[in-house]
Design a protein around this motif. Structure first.
Motif, PDB file in Angstrom:
ATOM      1  N   ARG A 295       0.596  -1.089   0.191  1.00  0.00           N
ATOM      2  CA  ARG A 295      -0.025  -0.052   0.025  1.00  0.00           C
ATOM      3  C   ARG A 295       1.103   1.183  -0.021  1.00  0.00           C
ATOM      4  O   ARG A 295       0.408   2.296  -0.569  1.00  0.00           O
ATOM      5  CB  ARG A 295      -0.936  -0.021   1.285  1.00  0.00           C
ATOM      6  CG  ARG A 295      -1.919  -1.086   1.072  1.00  0.00           C
ATOM      7  CD  ARG A 295      -2.826  -1.118   1.947  1.00  0.00           C
ATOM      8  NE  ARG A 295      -4.211  -2.130   1.718  1.00  0.00           N
ATOM      9  CZ  ARG A 295      -5.224  -2.541   2.350  1.00  0.00           C
ATOM     10  NH1 ARG A 295      -5.242  -1.612   3.515  1.00  0.00           N
ATOM     11  NH2 ARG A 295      -5.958  -3.360   2.239  1.00  0.00           N
ATOM     12  N   ALA A 298       2.002   1.588  -3.706  1.00  0.00           N
ATOM     13  CA  ALA A 298       0.664   2.176  -4.349  1.00  0.00           C
ATOM     14  C   ALA A 298       0.684   3.643  -4.311  1.00  0.00           C
ATOM     15  O   ALA A 298       0.286   4.468  -5.031  1.00  0.00           O
ATOM     16  CB  ALA A 298      -0.415   1.356  -4.172  1.00  0.00           C
ATOM     17  N   ARG A 301       3.629   5.612  -5.533  1.00  0.00           N
ATOM     18  CA  ARG A 301       3.402   5.672  -7.230  1.00  0.00           C
ATOM     19  C   ARG A 301       2.533   6.556  -7.532  1.00  0.00           C
ATOM     20  O   ARG A 301       2.554   7.219  -8.645  1.00  0.00           O
ATOM     21  CB  ARG A 301       3.295   4.193  -7.471  1.00  0.00           C
ATOM     22  CG  ARG A 301       3.133   3.910  -9.269  1.00  0.00           C
ATOM     23  CD  ARG A 301       3.284   2.258  -9.382  1.00  0.00           C
ATOM     24  NE  ARG A 301       1.986   1.755  -8.739  1.00  0.00           N
ATOM     25  CZ  ARG A 301       2.102   0.820  -7.642  1.00  0.00           C
ATOM     26  NH1 ARG A 301       3.480   0.586  -7.103  1.00  0.00           N
ATOM     27  NH2 ARG A 301       1.102   0.202  -7.238  1.00  0.00           N
ATOM     28  N   SER A 302       1.367   6.452  -6.974  1.00  0.00           N
ATOM     29  CA  SER A 302       0.220   7.396  -7.373  1.00  0.00           C
ATOM     30  C   SER A 302       0.558   8.783  -7.122  1.00  0.00           C
ATOM     31  O   SER A 302       0.246   9.694  -8.098  1.00  0.00           O
ATOM     32  CB  SER A 302      -1.125   6.915  -6.610  1.00  0.00           C
ATOM     33  OG  SER A 302      -1.231   5.488  -6.979  1.00  0.00           O
ATOM     34  N   ALA A 305       2.427   9.899 -10.060  1.00  0.00           N
ATOM     35  CA  ALA A 305       1.786   9.989 -11.252  1.00  0.00           C
ATOM     36  C   ALA A 305       0.912  10.926 -11.466  1.00  0.00           C
ATOM     37  O   ALA A 305       0.625  11.679 -12.457  1.00  0.00           O
ATOM     38  CB  ALA A 305       1.122   8.529 -11.543  1.00  0.00           C
ATOM     39  N   TYR A 306       0.063  11.355 -10.262  1.00  0.00           N
ATOM     40  CA  TYR A 306      -1.179  12.113 -10.363  1.00  0.00           C
ATOM     41  C   TYR A 306      -1.019  13.639  -9.735  1.00  0.00           C
ATOM     42  O   TYR A 306      -1.779  14.526 -10.162  1.00  0.00           O
ATOM     43  CB  TYR A 306      -2.252  11.395 -10.003  1.00  0.00           C
ATOM     44  CG  TYR A 306      -2.743  10.171 -10.558  1.00  0.00           C
ATOM     45  CD1 TYR A 306      -2.961  10.120 -12.034  1.00  0.00           C
ATOM     46  CD2 TYR A 306      -2.395   8.837  -9.906  1.00  0.00           C
ATOM     47  CE1 TYR A 306      -3.385   8.958 -12.817  1.00  0.00           C
ATOM     48  CE2 TYR A 306      -2.734   7.780 -10.741  1.00  0.00           C
ATOM     49  CZ  TYR A 306      -3.127   7.902 -11.808  1.00  0.00           C
ATOM     50  OH  TYR A 306      -3.478   6.418 -12.750  1.00  0.00           O
ATOM     51  N   GLU A 376      -5.163  -0.944  -2.483  1.00  0.00           N
ATOM     52  CA  GLU A 376      -4.376  -0.428  -3.570  1.00  0.00           C
ATOM     53  C   GLU A 376      -5.043   0.344  -4.511  1.00  0.00           C
ATOM     54  O   GLU A 376      -5.047   1.380  -5.057  1.00  0.00           O
ATOM     55  CB  GLU A 376      -3.377  -1.500  -4.238  1.00  0.00           C
ATOM     56  CG  GLU A 376      -2.451  -1.861  -3.277  1.00  0.00           C
ATOM     57  CD  GLU A 376      -3.040  -3.330  -2.398  1.00  0.00           C
ATOM     58  OE1 GLU A 376      -2.218  -4.223  -2.924  1.00  0.00           O
ATOM     59  OE2 GLU A 376      -3.825  -3.119  -1.596  1.00  0.00           O
ATOM     60  N   ASP A 377      -6.231  -0.359  -5.034  1.00  0.00           N
ATOM     61  CA  ASP A 377      -6.884   0.413  -6.148  1.00  0.00           C
ATOM     62  C   ASP A 377      -7.654   1.562  -5.813  1.00  0.00           C
ATOM     63  O   ASP A 377      -7.819   2.540  -6.791  1.00  0.00           O
ATOM     64  CB  ASP A 377      -8.286  -0.714  -6.596  1.00  0.00           C
ATOM     65  CG  ASP A 377      -8.962  -1.147  -5.740  1.00  0.00           C
ATOM     66  OD1 ASP A 377      -8.703  -1.120  -4.603  1.00  0.00           O
ATOM     67  OD2 ASP A 377     -10.171  -1.536  -5.965  1.00  0.00           O
ATOM     68  N   GLU A 380      -4.865   4.510  -5.776  1.00  0.00           N
ATOM     69  CA  GLU A 380      -4.708   5.042  -7.051  1.00  0.00           C
ATOM     70  C   GLU A 380      -5.848   5.932  -7.342  1.00  0.00           C
ATOM     71  O   GLU A 380      -5.665   7.167  -7.785  1.00  0.00           O
ATOM     72  CB  GLU A 380      -4.402   4.089  -7.908  1.00  0.00           C
ATOM     73  CG  GLU A 380      -3.954   4.495  -9.345  1.00  0.00           C
ATOM     74  CD  GLU A 380      -3.889   3.611 -10.356  1.00  0.00           C
ATOM     75  OE1 GLU A 380      -3.256   3.913 -11.543  1.00  0.00           O
ATOM     76  OE2 GLU A 380      -3.890   2.531  -9.993  1.00  0.00           O
ATOM     77  N   GLU A 381      -7.170   5.441  -7.200  1.00  0.00           N
ATOM     78  CA  GLU A 381      -8.327   6.370  -7.805  1.00  0.00           C
ATOM     79  C   GLU A 381      -8.327   7.550  -6.839  1.00  0.00           C
ATOM     80  O   GLU A 381      -8.604   8.792  -7.348  1.00  0.00           O
ATOM     81  CB  GLU A 381      -9.532   5.343  -7.658  1.00  0.00           C
ATOM     82  CG  GLU A 381     -10.877   6.183  -7.686  1.00  0.00           C
ATOM     83  CD  GLU A 381     -11.032   6.596  -9.316  1.00  0.00           C
ATOM     84  OE1 GLU A 381     -11.745   7.479  -9.606  1.00  0.00           O
ATOM     85  OE2 GLU A 381     -10.038   6.277 -10.211  1.00  0.00           O
ATOM     86  N   ARG A 384      -5.649  10.055  -7.695  1.00  0.00           N
ATOM     87  CA  ARG A 384      -5.955  10.605  -9.054  1.00  0.00           C
ATOM     88  C   ARG A 384      -6.887  11.685  -9.047  1.00  0.00           C
ATOM     89  O   ARG A 384      -6.947  12.697  -9.809  1.00  0.00           O
ATOM     90  CB  ARG A 384      -6.382   9.306  -9.861  1.00  0.00           C
ATOM     91  CG  ARG A 384      -6.676   9.792 -11.450  1.00  0.00           C
ATOM     92  CD  ARG A 384      -7.648   8.850 -12.176  1.00  0.00           C
ATOM     93  NE  ARG A 384      -8.669   8.539 -11.824  1.00  0.00           N
ATOM     94  CZ  ARG A 384      -9.825   9.348 -12.106  1.00  0.00           C
ATOM     95  NH1 ARG A 384      -9.452  10.532 -12.829  1.00  0.00           N
ATOM     96  NH2 ARG A 384     -11.164   9.081 -11.660  1.00  0.00           N
TER      97      ARG A 384
END
Length: 397
Positions: A295, A298, A301-302, A305-306, A376-377, A380-381, A384
């Motif tokens: 986690r 994640a 990384r997110s 990225a965002y 994790e999903d 990321e959401e 984002r």
């Protein structure tokens, strides 16, 4: 009550978003539901709660200092492997890690005493300091934790009674005090006759990097009181913590506890002791560290990225938090209100300003992001969505 009003309001916000199922919450510091050993504890409870087992002991009054076999667990499983050589007489069991902080302050802090704290620091402990009418003075931090030069300068200027520090995977920043600085803190405490309250509830959930001994390991003059917790490695609902200190200090804290709540609840103490004694902890510990590593990865990384260019974040080797600093002068308190109210975002976090005891606007562009209890999903959401909102505000500026 007036003195603690500000921090009390901040602490209420710690728990507000944790109970709303419609919000992706990076706010609370609770463990993952997958990290709670529900089935094992149910089995243990069935075996313990028998008259021919430990049932009577579990439902009766108990020793003020805590159940002996749980104190032995703390010494054998949690302290000696980290370089703290002590006996059960140096350990007491508390009602959560926070009570250890409270008892130490009740024993040693008078109104007007100065307590040095990190900038940022754990706001719920500042709430205790405020309640007892102490005066908090901040010590600067960098990526390696509190800065010894600034610490010594603040000691000379303010003659503090105590330093409060959360040295490992700090709440809220996720930073870890370096080995050299841990030694320096112990040396400064001895040189200036200052108590150190070492709050280390996240130490045992390290999943990368080099393990470091606690500040208490370097304490040769009994200036360090260490508070630990079972909340992150066993169960926060059990409300179990512990204090490690010299025997005389422990007896003072026992006296304060006797005037507070007599003793820590017996049933969770016995269940926790049996959990460790029967050998469940090593596999459980590995599983939760693997979970939080995934986690953490994640989340970082997110964020990379965002979130917009110029955003910075800490890179914790353990614990449950990362600390984010936003560009463009964004006020994260206002951002939180907008993020939680906008149905297209529906993301919560903790605004950074409340973690600074000086209350001078420091941390207005910062946020604490907790990844421990979020899959994790959804990490990321949520990142984002939040990143999109931040980018849109920067474009409007």
């Amino acid at each position: 009550m007036e003195h603690m009003a500000f921090t009390a309001n901040v602490v209420k916000g710690l728990f507000g978003s944790m109970t709303n199922p419609d919000i992706i919450s990076f706010g609370g510091g609770s463990p993952a539901k997958e990290a709670l050993p529900v089935d094992i504890v149910r089995q243990l409870a069935d075996e313990v709660l028998r008259t021919d087992g430990r049932g009577v002991e579990a439902l009766q009054y108990g020793p003020l200092i805590g159940v002996t076999d749980l104190r032995e667990v703390v010494v054998r499983e949690l302290l000696r492997p980290k370089g703290i050589d002590c006996g059960v007489e140096n350990v007491m069991i508390t009602t959560g890690g926070l009570e250890g902080i409270y008892l130490a302050c009740q024993a040693y802090i008078d109104p007007g005493d100065v307590i040095l704290v990190e900038a940022p620091t754990f706001v719920q402990c500042v709430e205790i300091f405020d309640m007892l009418e102490a005066r908090c003075v901040s010590v600067a931090m960098d990526d390696d934790g509190l800065i010894p030069e600034d610490l010594e300068e603040k000691i000379r200027l303010h003659h503090p009674k105590m330093l409060y520090t959360n040295p490992t995977f700090q709440n809220p920043s996720g930073r870890t005090l370096s080995l050299a600085r841990r030694k320096a803190v112990a040396e400064l405490a001895q040189r200036y006759d200052m108590l150190v309250l070492e709050d280390d509830p996240y130490r045992d959930i390290r999943y990368s990097g080099e393990d470091l001994p606690p500040i208490k390991h370097f304490d040769t003059t009994d200036h360090v009181i260490m508070a630990g917790s079972f909340s992150k490695i066993f169960s926060p609902g059990s409300r179990l913590g512990y204090v490690a200190a010299e025997a005389e200090t422990i007896q003072r804290l026992v006296d304060v506890k006797s005037a507070t709540n007599s003793h820590t609840s017996m049933l969770p103490q016995i269940l926790c002791a049996e959990f460790f004694k029967r050998g469940y902890y090593p596999a459980h510990h590995k599983r939760i560290c693997d979970l939080y590593r995934t986690r953490r990865d994640a989340m970082l990384r997110s964020l990379d990225a965002y979130f917009p260019a110029g955003a910075k974040h800490s890179n914790p080797d353990g614990g449950l938090f990362t600390w984010v600093e936003l560009p463009g002068g964004i006020d994260t308190t206002a951002l939180l209100a907008e993020s939680a109210a906008d149905p297209a975002v529906n993301v919560a976090f903790l605004a950074g300003e409340g973690f600074f005891s000086d209350r001078n606007g420091q941390g207005k562009n910062c946020m604490r992001m907790s990844f421990g209890s979020t899959p994790e999903d959804l990490i990321e959401e949520g990142v984002r969505r939040l990143g999109g909102l931040i980018r849109s505000k920067l474009e409007q500026a």
